[in-house]
Design an enzyme around this catalytic site. Structure first.
Site, PDB file in Angstrom:
ATOM      1  N   ALA A  38       0.867  -1.172   0.000  1.00  0.00           N
ATOM      2  CA  ALA A  38       0.000   0.000   0.000  1.00  0.00           C
ATOM      3  C   ALA A  38       0.907   1.225   0.000  1.00  0.00           C
ATOM      4  CB  ALA A  38      -0.868  -0.025   1.243  1.00  0.00           C
ATOM      5  N   GLY A  74       0.494  -5.108   0.679  1.00  0.00           N
ATOM      6  CA  GLY A  74      -0.671  -5.060  -0.199  1.00  0.00           C
ATOM      7  C   GLY A  74      -0.375  -5.661  -1.573  1.00  0.00           C
ATOM      8  N   GLU A 105      -0.793  -9.291  -1.112  1.00  0.00           N
ATOM      9  CA  GLU A 105      -2.242  -9.522  -0.931  1.00  0.00           C
ATOM     10  C   GLU A 105      -2.954  -9.484  -2.277  1.00  0.00           C
ATOM     11  OE1 GLU A 105      -2.450  -6.395   2.133  1.00  0.00           O
ATOM     12  OE2 GLU A 105      -3.430  -7.890   3.381  1.00  0.00           O
ATOM     13  N   GLU A 124       4.321  -5.800   6.963  1.00  0.00           N
ATOM     14  CA  GLU A 124       3.559  -4.781   7.695  1.00  0.00           C
ATOM     15  C   GLU A 124       4.014  -4.622   9.142  1.00  0.00           C
ATOM     16  OE1 GLU A 124       2.299  -6.821   5.474  1.00  0.00           O
ATOM     17  OE2 GLU A 124       0.716  -5.874   4.301  1.00  0.00           O
TER      18      GLU A 124
HETATM   19  N1  3HC Z   1       4.686   3.416  -0.150  1.00  0.00           N
HETATM   20  C1  3HC Z   1       5.185   4.610  -0.517  1.00  0.00           C
HETATM   21  N2  3HC Z   1       6.474   4.813  -0.860  1.00  0.00           N
HETATM   22  C2  3HC Z   1       7.276   3.739  -0.859  1.00  0.00           C
HETATM   23  C3  3HC Z   1       6.823   2.464  -0.491  1.00  0.00           C
HETATM   24  C4  3HC Z   1       5.460   2.319  -0.131  1.00  0.00           C
HETATM   25  N3  3HC Z   1       4.935   1.137   0.204  1.00  0.00           N
HETATM   26  N4  3HC Z   1       7.856   1.599  -0.562  1.00  0.00           N
HETATM   27  C5  3HC Z   1       8.917   2.325  -0.979  1.00  0.00           C
HETATM   28  N5  3HC Z   1       8.571   3.611  -1.155  1.00  0.00           N
HETATM   29  C6  3HC Z   1       9.424   4.700  -1.639  1.00  0.00           C
HETATM   30  C7  3HC Z   1      10.598   4.984  -0.727  1.00  0.00           C
HETATM   31  O1  3HC Z   1      10.243   5.882   0.294  1.00  0.00           O
HETATM   32  C8  3HC Z   1      11.604   5.563  -1.701  1.00  0.00           C
HETATM   33  O2  3HC Z   1      11.236   6.897  -1.908  1.00  0.00           O
HETATM   34  P1  3HC Z   1      12.365   8.017  -2.154  1.00  0.00           P
HETATM   35  O3  3HC Z   1      13.064   7.610  -3.413  1.00  0.00           O
HETATM   36  O4  3HC Z   1      11.580   9.265  -2.259  1.00  0.00           O
HETATM   37  O5  3HC Z   1      13.259   7.950  -0.959  1.00  0.00           O
HETATM   38  C9  3HC Z   1      11.334   4.791  -2.989  1.00  0.00           C
HETATM   39  O6  3HC Z   1      10.028   4.242  -2.834  1.00  0.00           O
HETATM   40  C10 3HC Z   1      12.309   3.657  -3.248  1.00  0.00           C
HETATM   41  O7  3HC Z   1      12.359   2.841  -2.090  1.00  0.00           O
HETATM   42  P2  3HC Z   1      13.735   2.192  -1.594  1.00  0.00           P
HETATM   43  O8  3HC Z   1      14.784   3.233  -1.504  1.00  0.00           O
HETATM   44  O9  3HC Z   1      13.413   1.426  -0.369  1.00  0.00           O
HETATM   45  O10 3HC Z   1      14.059   1.248  -2.835  1.00  0.00           O
HETATM   46  P3  3HC Z   1      14.716  -0.200  -2.854  1.00  0.00           P
HETATM   47  O11 3HC Z   1      14.811  -0.546  -4.271  1.00  0.00           O
HETATM   48  O12 3HC Z   1      15.922  -0.226  -1.985  1.00  0.00           O
HETATM   49  O13 3HC Z   1      13.652  -1.163  -2.142  1.00  0.00           O
HETATM   50  C11 3HC Z   1      11.487  -2.099  -1.685  1.00  0.00           C
HETATM   51  C12 3HC Z   1      12.415  -1.405  -2.725  1.00  0.00           C
HETATM   52  C13 3HC Z   1      12.047  -3.456  -1.330  1.00  0.00           C
HETATM   53  C14 3HC Z   1      10.142  -2.234  -2.298  1.00  0.00           C
HETATM   54  C15 3HC Z   1      11.432  -1.221  -0.415  1.00  0.00           C
HETATM   55  O14 3HC Z   1      11.121   0.108  -0.786  1.00  0.00           O
HETATM   56  C16 3HC Z   1      10.424  -1.649   0.599  1.00  0.00           C
HETATM   57  O15 3HC Z   1      10.661  -2.571   1.348  1.00  0.00           O
HETATM   58  N6  3HC Z   1       9.287  -0.923   0.673  1.00  0.00           N
HETATM   59  C17 3HC Z   1       8.292  -1.096   1.699  1.00  0.00           C
HETATM   60  C18 3HC Z   1       7.455  -2.321   1.496  1.00  0.00           C
HETATM   61  C19 3HC Z   1       6.398  -2.405   2.559  1.00  0.00           C
HETATM   62  O16 3HC Z   1       6.622  -2.219   3.731  1.00  0.00           O
HETATM   63  N7  3HC Z   1       5.170  -2.726   2.117  1.00  0.00           N
HETATM   64  C20 3HC Z   1       4.065  -2.864   2.993  1.00  0.00           C
HETATM   65  C21 3HC Z   1       3.339  -1.565   3.076  1.00  0.00           C
HETATM   66  S1  3HC Z   1       1.997  -1.623   4.212  1.00  0.00           S
HETATM   67  C22 3HC Z   1       0.760  -2.410   3.349  1.00  0.00           C
HETATM   68  O17 3HC Z   1       0.965  -2.826   2.243  1.00  0.00           O
HETATM   69  C23 3HC Z   1      -0.555  -2.526   4.032  1.00  0.00           C
HETATM   70  C24 3HC Z   1      -1.484  -3.469   3.350  1.00  0.00           C
HETATM   71  O18 3HC Z   1      -1.490  -4.704   4.054  1.00  0.00           O
HETATM   72  C25 3HC Z   1      -2.885  -2.944   3.299  1.00  0.00           C
END
Ligand code: 3HC
Ligand code: NAI
Length: 656
Positions: free
Chosen positions: A61, A100, A103, A123
């Protein structure tokens, strides 16, 4: 952002293109809902392939939306629409399917992935649980045990593991897009496609073991609440009808989203990604680096060498003599073989690393290194001698870095003819594991030296944080300040075990005295002796640590330090208690009781005021950088967001 729908014969291809990570923001959710409607209504379409543009599948998400009111259509509803589609949806996954994103992939009827793809529900690392059916769909595809691990642990699994676990149906052997179309063609004329939610849940194979796994997760989480809520969600999925479990999951997700812990974890997530956005070097290209020299093969030098080898760099490790070089080599080889044993590197990579590694005792061996990192004893005279030697032997454009913990990097830089090439690269122990790299910026450092150091940190998969030159930079300076405060508390009435217990209850993995016992007390003792002559006599000075060392109590390795260690098991030390009481008496201090709250309040206040000084002196570029340092290298509980984040939050609320 654009989400497109194209048609390949009888198959619709939905492509999400929402850089940087294809997060399911509102526009993506709407486009997916529209795609379901249009493909369901089009009689010529028999199947749908869902894929993503860019470097990854949907990585979750959109975290940036979490602080705002949720907007329709909501992800859980969109996923139910996909799942109930009469035509099969095939998710084609490359990069990461996280949160997400996973999911979404699980709501599709089939999943095909590249061999390098990763799947996870991270998460909990954001203080949340999956909020769009992840805890309910996952145990319908994989075993209850794997589901529990993935939901409550947050760690992604690889494509081969996902295939073995039943999470995906196929690994693409060639071009993912083509293979996904072929897969869709195979399944589109088959039987009806059972929605994941309608499948029966996989019950634990051994209930006792499963319950034990759940209780270990809860215990390991300490003060972090999300893992325990995640355990409950998986238990619900096993015991409730899917619709009830979904409602319970959604309610828990919404509740967690507004907790101080989730706010803190999201703060750290973004703060860690902001540290490398550095104005000074935004237009400066880093140099290409392939060969590193390391001077000193002790604890740190060996760890730094291993970190560089693991990142695919060649390393020459220089030691004082053959015996020391052999010891250094053994340390490095041990780390590498540990990585091989744990499956973190392949046998082929391991061999490549061995081929790129050599040891030496003569400086001439470093003549081709583009970066040399010094990790010899923490002694200015020894370091200056090493830098003078490097100045005389290595290539004139090589970057010269010091791993010093406390020493003045400007003074070290002055030992070479071109101070602009000297920088501090402060790694943390164990250097091949710890994520933080403090980059200490001396006055004369050249911009491309700084840019190359930041790029090197990223290559080593570390988080670079810039720090100015001062005693202890950011992290060690804050740690020294609060360690001093803890020593004051000993005289004022607390005992070491009380301080350690209060810190652990707050969320630190260990207390400050346990940490000192683990690291050994003699280095800090040597430093205090060196500084004794210049110490301000008016400053409050606690003699207890010196007296402990005079008693031969150097920590775990001598079986005693602040605590006693019998067969490695920690026990309170009556000798230390007696010493503390007698020292307080000698100074005329009336000791009083300290509660755990009193202790933590004093520690936090001290950390925060030192952090603010560091900020006001320009040693750190931002409050967020300081939080990143404390969370990533000093055991500050991540779910508290760091000392400066807490300053603006309610400490009591953050613990809940
Ligand atoms: N939402 C918004 N922005 C995000 C994001 C997300 N889920 N994931 C990454 N970004 C942004 C980062 O802030 C970064 O922004 P910036 O360039 O402005 O600093 C950019 O994307 C690139 O991210 P990384 O520097 O981390 O890039 P990498 O290539 O090193 O890693 C990744 C990519 C493995 C996808 C890593 O970004 C990551 O682990 N992201 C988070 C994943 C996550 O936690 N997902 C779960 C979200 S909660 C959810 O989904 C709830 C659901 O159950 C309803
Ligand atoms: P260590 O004592 O384990 O290793 C130092 C090594 O340097 C020894 O193997 C020694 O033989 C070698 N050495 C000494 N003089 C040398 C010379 N002139 N030429 C070549 N090799 C020489 O020390 P450790 O713990 O690895 O610390 C090294 C540096 O890293 C110090 O500056 C320390 O402050 C810093 N540091 C230490 C951390 C830790 O947790 N141990 C963390 C971060 C930084």
């Amino acid at each position: 952002m654009s989400t497109t729908l194209s048609v390949e014969g009888e198959i619709a291809v939905v492509t999400i293109d929402n850089p940087p990570v294809n997060a399911t923001g509102r526009a993506v959710r709407q486009a997916l809902a529209d795609a379901v409607a249009s493909t369901e209504h089009n009689p010529d379409i028999k199947a749908v392939v869902l894929q993503c543009a860019g470097s990854t599948f949907v990585a979750g998400a959109d975290i940036r939306e979490f602080g705002k009111p949720p907007l329709e259509p909501h992800l859980p509803d969109v996923l139910v629409q996909i799942e109930n589609a009469t035509k099969p949806w095939v998710a084609a996954v490359h990069g990461s399917a996280l949160g997400g994103g996973l999911e979404l992939a699980m709501a599709c009827h089939y999943r095909i992935a590249t061999p390098q793809a990763r799947f996870g529900l991270p998460e909990v690392t954001l203080g949340l649980i999956p909020g769009a059916g992840g805890t309910i769909r996952l145990p319908r595809l994989v075993s209850a045990e794997t589901a529990l691990d993935m939901v409550a642990g947050g760690k992604p699994i690889t494509a081969p593991k996902a295939l073995e676990a039943g999470l995906i149906d196929e690994i693409s052997g060639g071009q993912l897009a083509e293979d996904a179309l072929a897969f869709a063609a195979k399944v589109m004329n088959g039987k009806t496609h059972v929605p994941t939610l309608d499948r029966s849940v996989n019950m634990p194979k051994d209930r006792g073991k499963f319950d034990l796994q759940a209780s270990i997760i809860r215990k390991k989480a300490r003060g972090h609440t999300a893992p325990s809520v995640a355990v409950t969600a998986v238990q619900n999925a096993l015991s409730m009808p899917a619709a009830d479990a979904l409602a319970a999951e959604r309610a828990a997700f919404i509740k967690l989203k507004s907790t101080p812990q989730s706010t803190a974890l999201r703060h750290i997530f973004f703060a860690e990604r902001a540290t490398a956005r550095i104005d000074r070097i935004k237009d400066v290209s880093p140099r290409d680096i392939s060969h590193i020299g390391v001077v000193g093969g002790g604890t740190m030098g060996a760890g730094i060498t291993a970190a560089c080898l693991l990142a695919g760099l060649d390393v020459t490790l220089l030691e004082r003599d053959n015996a020391a070089a052999e010891l250094g080599q053994d340390r490095v080889l041990n780390i590498l073989s540990g990585s091989l044993k744990r499956g973190l590197v392949s046998a082929e990579n391991h061999l490549q690393m061995l081929a790129g590694f050599r040891t030496a005792t003569e400086y001439v061996a470093l003549k081709n290194a583009q970066v040399v990192i010094e990790a010899v004893f923490e002694d200015m005279a020894v370091k200056k001698e090493v830098f003078a030697q490097l100045d005389a032997t290595v290539r004139p454009d090589a970057i010269l870095a010091t791993n010093t913990s406390y020493l003045d990097v400007n003074e070290i830089a002055a030992a070479v003819s071109e101070p602009g090439r000297v920088i501090g690269l402060h790694f943390f122990s164990p250097a091949h594991i710890m994520k933080l790299l403090e980059i200490v910026v001396p006055d004369q450092v050249a911009d491309d030296v700084l840019a190359t150091s930041v790029a090197l940190a990223k290559r080593l998969r570390k988080i670079p944080v810039l720090a100015g030159v001062c005693d202890g930079f950011i992290g060690n300076r804050i740690m020294s300040a609060y360690r001093r405060e803890c020593d004051y508390m000993l005289e004022d009435g607390a005992f070491p075990h009380e301080i350690d217990t209060a810190m652990r209850a707050f969320g630190f993995k260990m207390g400050i005295y346990q940490m000192q016992d683990l690291a050994g007390l003699e280095i800090a003792w040597a430093m205090r002796k060196r500084r004794a002559a210049t110490r301000d006599p008016a400053e409050r000075y606690v003699d207890i640590p010196d007296k402990l060392c005079e008693m031969g109590r150097f920590g775990r390795k001598t079986g005693c330090g602040w605590h006693n260690y019998n067969d490695g098991k920690e026990a309170r030390a009556p000798e230390v208690k007696a010493l503390i009481i007698s020292e307080a008496k000698r100074k005329g201090i009336t000791r009083k009781n300290f509660s755990a709250d009193d202790i933590m309040r004093r520690i936090l206040k001290c950390m925060q005021s030192e952090a603010q000084l560091i900020l006001s002196e320009g040693i750190a570029s931002s409050a967020d950088d300081i939080d990143v340092v404390m969370v990533n290298a000093y055991g500050f509980p991540r779910w508290m967001g760091g000392p400066l984040h807490l300053l603006n939050a309610d400490v009591g609320a953050a613990t809940g």
